[in-house]
Every structure is written in structure tokens, then in C-alpha cells.
Design a protein around this motif. Sequence first.
Motif, PDB file in Angstrom:
ATOM      1  N   ARG A  85       0.897  -1.296   0.016  1.00  0.00           N
ATOM      2  CA  ARG A  85      -0.111  -0.025   0.068  1.00  0.00           C
ATOM      3  C   ARG A  85       0.985   1.268   0.028  1.00  0.00           C
ATOM      4  N   LEU A  86       0.365   2.406  -0.451  1.00  0.00           N
ATOM      5  CA  LEU A  86       1.021   3.484  -0.745  1.00  0.00           C
ATOM      6  C   LEU A  86       0.611   4.605   0.071  1.00  0.00           C
ATOM      7  N   LEU A  87       1.424   5.486   0.765  1.00  0.00           N
ATOM      8  CA  LEU A  87       1.391   6.484   1.439  1.00  0.00           C
ATOM      9  C   LEU A  87       1.830   7.638   0.961  1.00  0.00           C
ATOM     10  N   LEU A  88       0.929   8.784   0.894  1.00  0.00           N
ATOM     11  CA  LEU A  88       1.318  10.043   0.478  1.00  0.00           C
ATOM     12  C   LEU A  88       0.715  11.192   1.096  1.00  0.00           C
ATOM     13  N   ILE A  89       1.209  12.674   0.748  1.00  0.00           N
ATOM     14  CA  ILE A  89       0.515  13.772   1.264  1.00  0.00           C
ATOM     15  C   ILE A  89      -0.390  14.434   0.524  1.00  0.00           C
ATOM     16  N   ARG A  90      -1.625  14.894   0.832  1.00  0.00           N
ATOM     17  CA  ARG A  90      -2.337  15.744  -0.072  1.00  0.00           C
ATOM     18  C   ARG A  90      -3.035  16.688   0.823  1.00  0.00           C
ATOM     19  N   GLY A  91      -3.680  17.715   0.339  1.00  0.00           N
ATOM     20  CA  GLY A  91      -4.235  18.891   1.193  1.00  0.00           C
ATOM     21  C   GLY A  91      -5.372  18.766   1.269  1.00  0.00           C
ATOM     22  N   THR A  92      -6.066  19.361   2.165  1.00  0.00           N
ATOM     23  CA  THR A  92      -7.846  19.163   2.457  1.00  0.00           C
ATOM     24  C   THR A  92      -8.301  20.470   1.800  1.00  0.00           C
ATOM     25  N   ILE A 123       2.952  19.736   6.034  1.00  0.00           N
ATOM     26  CA  ILE A 123       3.548  18.504   6.245  1.00  0.00           C
ATOM     27  C   ILE A 123       4.928  18.511   5.383  1.00  0.00           C
ATOM     28  N   ASP A 124       6.093  18.558   5.905  1.00  0.00           N
ATOM     29  CA  ASP A 124       7.368  18.259   5.417  1.00  0.00           C
ATOM     30  C   ASP A 124       8.099  16.997   5.063  1.00  0.00           C
ATOM     31  N   GLY A 146       6.056  18.364  10.522  1.00  0.00           N
ATOM     32  CA  GLY A 146       5.637  19.614   9.477  1.00  0.00           C
ATOM     33  C   GLY A 146       5.276  20.671  10.762  1.00  0.00           C
ATOM     34  N   SER A 147       4.377  21.598  10.631  1.00  0.00           N
ATOM     35  CA  SER A 147       4.349  22.741  11.431  1.00  0.00           C
ATOM     36  C   SER A 147       2.686  23.151  11.341  1.00  0.00           C
ATOM     37  N   SER A 148       2.321  23.566  12.366  1.00  0.00           N
ATOM     38  CA  SER A 148       0.982  24.326  12.517  1.00  0.00           C
ATOM     39  C   SER A 148       1.196  25.823  13.005  1.00  0.00           C
ATOM     40  N   GLY A 149      -0.303  26.258  12.884  1.00  0.00           N
ATOM     41  CA  GLY A 149      -0.196  27.778  13.132  1.00  0.00           C
ATOM     42  C   GLY A 149      -0.277  28.849  11.911  1.00  0.00           C
ATOM     43  N   TRP A 150      -0.315  29.967  12.043  1.00  0.00           N
ATOM     44  CA  TRP A 150      -0.505  31.061  10.888  1.00  0.00           C
ATOM     45  C   TRP A 150       0.833  31.093  10.494  1.00  0.00           C
ATOM     46  N   PRO A 151       1.274  31.587   9.364  1.00  0.00           N
ATOM     47  CA  PRO A 151       2.300  32.165   8.675  1.00  0.00           C
ATOM     48  C   PRO A 151       3.107  33.219   9.749  1.00  0.00           C
ATOM     49  N   GLY A 152       4.314  32.967  10.088  1.00  0.00           N
ATOM     50  CA  GLY A 152       4.930  33.710  11.038  1.00  0.00           C
ATOM     51  C   GLY A 152       4.820  33.564  12.361  1.00  0.00           C
ATOM     52  N   LEU A 153       3.788  32.553  12.701  1.00  0.00           N
ATOM     53  CA  LEU A 153       3.580  32.004  14.089  1.00  0.00           C
ATOM     54  C   LEU A 153       3.592  30.633  13.944  1.00  0.00           C
TER      55      LEU A 153
END
Length: 535
Positions: A299-306, A336-337, A351-358
Motif C-alpha cells: 500500500r502507498l502513503l502520500l501527502i495531500r491537502g484538504t 507536512i514536510d 511539519g508545522s501548524s499555526g499561521w504564517p509567521g507564528l
Amino acid sequence: MTSRFRSIFALACAAMLSAVGAAAQAQIATPEGALDRGFGVDGLFLDDSADYGKPNAFAVQRDGKIVIAAMAGGSPTGGNCRVLRLRPDGTPDPGFGEGGKTWIGDPAGFFVCHSLAVRADGRIVIAGYGVGAFVAVRLLADGSPDPGFGDRGVARADFADLGYAESGAQDAALQADGKLVMVGEAVDYRASPKRTRFAILRYGEDGRLDPGFGDGGRVLTAFDAVSPTGNASAHSVAIQADGGIVAVGSLGGVAATGLARYLPDGRLDPSFGDGGRYAAYSDELRPGGRLLAVQADGRLLLIRGTREGQYQTVVRHLSDGRIDPSFQQLRYLELIDALKQQADGRILVVGSSGWPGLRRPELLRLNHDGTRDEGFVREPFGFVDGGDYYQGAAVLPGGKILLLAESLRRDGGGRGTLGVARLRARTHCIVDAFDPGRFLGFSPEGWFAAAGRGREGRAFGALGRGRASEVPAARLHLFQARAVAGVDADAAVFAAEPGQGWGLGRVRAAAPDATRFAILDPRLDDSACSAGGGR
């Protein structure tokens, strides 16, 4: 299982249990996700060189040394990618380059390095793109250019003679035979609007295009059946256990993610999707996929956006390309990086969460069904007084986790610092006593693999399905198993900590020879144990 054998086995397990239990308690005392203080300085390596740039990739050698590739400036050689190697304890390796670092580049111009792999022989491959071309650089184990690869260690190739004037690689993967597969995008500006294609090439051991792959070493793939233009751009690649090559990317003009699987000779695999290609549509997910990883079961894992907000998620596809409906698509992070699998099949998400700059850095672990592993919590820490941006993750043979980070100082005018952290973690795979490079585990359905050698030294293997019953006094999990080859076996595993069974013992099987087995508690759902993973 006879009462005599049961007693002997219980006594053997009891003798082992005290030592193993003590080790397990020591692991429990230090929670998973805590900094490993024996690495670098208090668990961290921090590089503050003036020539530092953005870290893009890293890998762990078989001897535990850590290799990192970063965009760099200030090179005395004119190269713009810096490769750094650390010893297992998190200190620079003086046996690599000059003081643990070397610079590389593309003689034809600027080089973007964003993929890194270490071969079995210790040579290091860094892949990316230069001016209109795919570029790969191979170094010897000491960091010097490999004269046996390409032109003095550098290989360049493009698709211009096939009508695509510009091309750039986005990802690369090493095959088991040492050949290098690179994927990306090829662009034809003669059409209006421009045409783009999945672009794939393979280099042989000598850094020349492999004539046994596609058209002289190159393959271009369009998605005409789903896109009015056929436009497609590949973002990530992975090599399957059978040698199949899977690429994933975005499709132009349609809200879909494109996947393609190729046979080892570069032909599209007709057993995958529609003639080797599959377009994954979803009302909930944004198109385009990246960070492809292959699980042990194919099976294959990958990243997609919502489609709601700016979140991204992990998506799992079945081996034929279709989205796996049993895998939860939960929105945890805005960005997700990196995506990495532990040896026991659980999934690390960086990855990271929060608004850009924060934004704040994040490390999550997912269970086999995509739900969050709430028992894994990263210890809060920072590399510098500014913001940290995690760029990658790696799992060491013992199960510990390495994090690659870019850190920006508040008072440094935005100048970055490269950082690596090592965290404590456990995986629940068990090593095969007869083949220490192999790990054994259960599938999600409860099937287990077992291997051993009979009295005559003949290899013996079995695949079975077990059911568990507990013996509280001895903390044993007993299994009655019938192998698909008609072999009946009794097996037992003791629990080193609550809910996590593991162990090794002699098992009497209804086979020509007595056979030893290594098995796991099926409740762990360990379907992805593999060589190089954790114990």
C-alpha cells in the motif's frame, strides 16, 4: 502443546523475563518523544557556520553516521550545496570532506539539491536539478567526488531531444542494484498552453542513462484519459519490493492526483489503475500528491491537502492505486514536510501548524489506521531563540528518531541555523534470530511470519494465523497456529510491558524438524516490520 513443553517454555520465559522486564521498565521511565541527552549537546546538534543555508535532505548510513544536504553559500569551490556528515554521537565527522563538510554543485550552473541517499557501499548520492536538467552527484565515503560516476562525479540529463526543452527533478530513489531513479517534470513550450509530463530517468552504476530503461534511459508519461491536456508533474517516487517504480504528482486541468507504476524496464504496469496510470479524485482533498512511501504490504502513503483551510493530511492508497477507505484522513497540520515509517508500521509525520509567521514545529505519530497515536508526545525544545522548521525525519536501527530542522534567529536578520535532534522512541518489531537483518511481525489480519532452521541446518519457514490467550501468572501469550503449508505449530510470547507482547522461544511444530520461531503479539498490528527498522 504438551504440558511438559509448556512447563519448560514457561520456565525459560520466566528466566528471561526479569532481565527483559528491567530493560522494558528503563525504557518506560524515559517516555517516547523525549530528547536523547547522549546525542550532541543535551540531545541537539546545532551548526552555526557562516556558509549555512536551508537543509533539504538527510539520511543515516549503516554505521549510524548522519549525512545532511543543504543549500549553501560561501563555498570556496563554487558549489552551492553543502554536504555535512555527523558521527553517531552528533559531532562532526573529521573523516568526511574538510572538518565534516564538503561543497558540491553542477558545473553547468546553479544546483538545487533536495534528495539524498546512501548506497550499501557507503557512497552518497545527492539528486536535484540544475539549469533545465536533472542532476545527480555521487561522492565517495570520504566526501570526495566519485570519478566512476558521470563526469567526475556529476551526471546531467535532459529531455530536450524528445521535444521538452526544460526539465527538473523533484525526487529520487535508489534501487536495490544501486541504479538511481529520478522523477520530476518535463516542459514543452512549443504548445500553447505549455505541455508538461511526468519525467522519469534512470542512471546506471556509471552515472550514464540506463539503456535498459524506457527510451534510452528516459520515460515521459501523459494523463490524456483524465486531463484535456494530459499535463502532469511528478513530485515523488518510491521503489517497491518487486522492483516496480511508483510515481505520484499533480495533474493539470483537473482536480485529481496522478499515480503511475512502471515495470523495472520503464514500461507502464498494466496491472495498475488504467494501463499503469491512476487518477485519484476526491471531494474532500486537494489535488496533487507528494512524499510517497511504500508500506510492506504494497500500500502507498502520500501527502495531500484538504479543501477546508490550509491543512494537509496523510492518504493511503491500495496497491492498485485506489484510495484505501479504511485509513483515516485526519487534518492535523497545516504543512507536512516529511513522512517516515517506523519498523512496526506506525507513521511519523513532520511539519508545522499555526499561521504564517507564528508557525510551531510538529512531530506526530499515526497508528496503522491513520488515527493519531496519543501516547507519543514530543518533548518541547528549541534549537535557537527564533522559530524552528522541521525539514525531515529518520529512524535509527534501534528505533530512536532523528529530526532535521532549520532554525531562524530573531536577532540574526533571518539567518538560518541547521539543527538535528535525537529523540527516544520504541518500535515493537522482533529481530529474526537466524537472520539479524530481518524483522518479523503480524499483518493487520493476524497473520504472522516465522522462520528457523531444523536440526540439519535446513531453512524452514511458515506463515500462520494465531489466536491469543493469556496466562497471567507467567505473563505469557500462547498461540495455536496452523500454517498455510499444513504445518501445525504452538508458540508463546511473554509481555515485557502491558499490551505489548514479544519474545523468542523454541516451538515444537508438526514438521519434519523441530523449529524455532520468532513471533509477535497480533494485537500490535505490526504489518510493516522490515530490515533496518527498530527492535
